[in-house]
Design an enzyme around this catalytic site. Sequence first.
Site, PDB file in Angstrom:
ATOM      1  N   ARG A  17     -40.384 -41.738   1.914  1.00 34.20           N
ATOM      2  CA  ARG A  17     -39.115 -41.956   1.223  1.00 34.20           C
ATOM      3  C   ARG A  17     -37.986 -41.543   2.157  1.00 34.20           C
ATOM      4  O   ARG A  17     -37.694 -40.372   2.321  1.00 34.20           O
ATOM      5  CB  ARG A  17     -39.094 -41.129  -0.060  1.00 34.20           C
ATOM      6  CG  ARG A  17     -37.969 -41.449  -1.015  1.00 34.20           C
ATOM      7  CD  ARG A  17     -37.822 -40.333  -2.025  1.00 34.20           C
ATOM      8  NE  ARG A  17     -37.206 -39.154  -1.442  1.00 34.20           N
ATOM      9  CZ  ARG A  17     -37.435 -37.898  -1.825  1.00 34.20           C
ATOM     10  NH1 ARG A  17     -38.300 -37.656  -2.780  1.00 34.20           N
ATOM     11  NH2 ARG A  17     -36.823 -36.894  -1.248  1.00 34.20           N
TER      12      ARG A  17
ATOM     13  N   HIS B  53     -34.546 -38.686  -3.508  1.00 33.37           N
ATOM     14  CA  HIS B  53     -35.369 -39.078  -4.665  1.00 33.37           C
ATOM     15  C   HIS B  53     -34.560 -39.979  -5.599  1.00 33.37           C
ATOM     16  O   HIS B  53     -35.011 -41.048  -5.998  1.00 33.37           O
ATOM     17  CB  HIS B  53     -35.849 -37.834  -5.407  1.00 33.37           C
ATOM     18  CG  HIS B  53     -36.563 -38.130  -6.682  1.00 33.37           C
ATOM     19  ND1 HIS B  53     -37.822 -38.679  -6.724  1.00 33.37           N
ATOM     20  CD2 HIS B  53     -36.181 -37.954  -7.975  1.00 33.37           C
ATOM     21  CE1 HIS B  53     -38.197 -38.826  -7.973  1.00 33.37           C
ATOM     22  NE2 HIS B  53     -37.224 -38.399  -8.749  1.00 33.37           N
TER      23      HIS B  53
ATOM     24  N   TYR C 161     -34.565 -29.437   1.444  1.00 34.20           N
ATOM     25  CA  TYR C 161     -35.979 -29.080   1.435  1.00 34.20           C
ATOM     26  C   TYR C 161     -36.812 -29.770   2.522  1.00 34.20           C
ATOM     27  O   TYR C 161     -38.017 -29.539   2.598  1.00 34.20           O
ATOM     28  CB  TYR C 161     -36.604 -29.376   0.069  1.00 34.20           C
ATOM     29  CG  TYR C 161     -36.383 -30.782  -0.449  1.00 34.20           C
ATOM     30  CD1 TYR C 161     -37.170 -31.848  -0.036  1.00 34.20           C
ATOM     31  CD2 TYR C 161     -35.383 -31.048  -1.373  1.00 34.20           C
ATOM     32  CE1 TYR C 161     -36.981 -33.125  -0.506  1.00 34.20           C
ATOM     33  CE2 TYR C 161     -35.172 -32.324  -1.869  1.00 34.20           C
ATOM     34  CZ  TYR C 161     -35.982 -33.363  -1.429  1.00 34.20           C
ATOM     35  OH  TYR C 161     -35.776 -34.642  -1.909  1.00 34.20           O
TER      36      TYR C 161
END
Length: 539
Positions: free
Chosen positions: A426, A430, A439
């Site tokens: 990805r 998100h 993160y």
Amino acid sequence: MTVESTAARSTARRSGTGGKGATQAAPGGDAANGRAEAGEATATGEPRKSRKPAAKASNASAKASAKASAKAPAKKAAGSAAKTSSGSTPKTASKTSSKAPSKPAPKASSKTASNAAAKNGSKAASRSTASSTAKNGSKAPAKRSTKAQATSSRTAAARPARSGGSARGTGIGAAPVEPELVQLLTPEGERVTHSEYDVDLSAEELQGLYRDMVLTRRFDAEATALQRQGELGLWASLLGQEAAQIGSGRALRPDDYVFPTYREHGVAWCRDVDPTMLLGMFRGVNNGGWDPNSNNFHLYTIVIGSQVLHAAGYAMGVAKDGADSAVVAYFGDGASSQGDVAEAFTFAAVYNAPVVFFCQNNQWAISEPTERQSRVPIYQRAQGFGFPGVRVDGNDVLACLAVTKAAVERARRGEGPMLIEAFTYRMGAHTTSDDPTRYRADDERAAWEAKDPIQRLRGYLEREELADSAFFASIDEESEEMGRHVRDAIRTMPDPDTMAMFENVYADGHALVDEERAQFAAYQASFEPESVSGVGEGK
């Protein structure tokens, strides 16, 4: 207590071979046996009873004279040392006896001599045991270290490897584990073959796959920009996953049925769903906008994993109807942790349902990496349910097409379900409410940019001269037209009814809901511009 015995006891404690703490923790250890055999005195002053020969030596020395009692400890110590450590009895005994008192003790009664001998024997045995332990301590830790290393190696070998292909999931100090996957097109755009899966496509078909991915990416980028401008409430980007969606989507027949999540914009494109319908749902003006039965493409599912269970049930119905169509359920690596997915696997396997479970493993379930969700690669989970699983390069559109085509054909033949794990990444957030920089590292994203699915296919088309510059220019122009169409469509859509969320919560209404509706209406009214009289007059 001598320096040698003190050092020996310290060594014994560190190595776990003796010492007071070790003896108490492990009464069956060597040091404990040595003390018991030497006739160590109890709290009452009486020597411990032992079934060893050392006990006989202790009784004999108790009956001896003071001169004999001085020699007895050496004998007892030698016996104790012989049992404590093999192969060092003579040397240890001689050292111990040389340190024993040389002057004879005064005469005493039998009882007094017995107590004295027991005490002297205990001290001598302690010195002897400590000296013996010091000599053998260098050997014992080496043996124990070897055993510990062997145990550690066996434990590491038995521990299952974590999924993923990066060092993030391989543990500290371990080398990165490259994933085993089906690949037909390398990141450099070179065509390779696979023993089980392959496709033979014409130049026009390859160009069609390239066009699909480019237009899908442009639509996705435009939708992201529109959300940032306040035209959409939310958007889930597919950036980086175009090959997984286009490759699998183009492997399906019109009569196959698809159950998507909320990110399958590329699959929706392959099923001829108007892209503006997707925007209407994220704008809040409809619940999807398209008829699922007209395209055999179910509405987007926001609840994580529930569509997989729906797909299994639908496939069971297809089998009962006797149709030869297949069902495909899309989900992500995060959804693979949901109970609905496990239940879907169970029902599909038991009823031999014609369903293909297509998992897009993009490495991150929001901010949770894959290795924190599964101790094995996701595709291997299928083995536990009794059907096959395969991992495919999710950035290789040809491999995704070949594997999905084989899986749906297998399902149509009545051979049951199959799990496909598309190993991809990805590239974006998100959703637009997420910040991936919090993160994950930038170098991780940069490594995956080198595996870009669109550039991979373009490199192959250019190398094999299957497309010229005029073709690529036409695709770029069509992409710009796509962007203009999306912008115009979203701006002509009505604004969502902000009060609609309070409707149909309760059939007969509710006082609390009415109160919340009134509060929200007052809040919305606070943003309306106030009319000021005289503004603009005389100017």
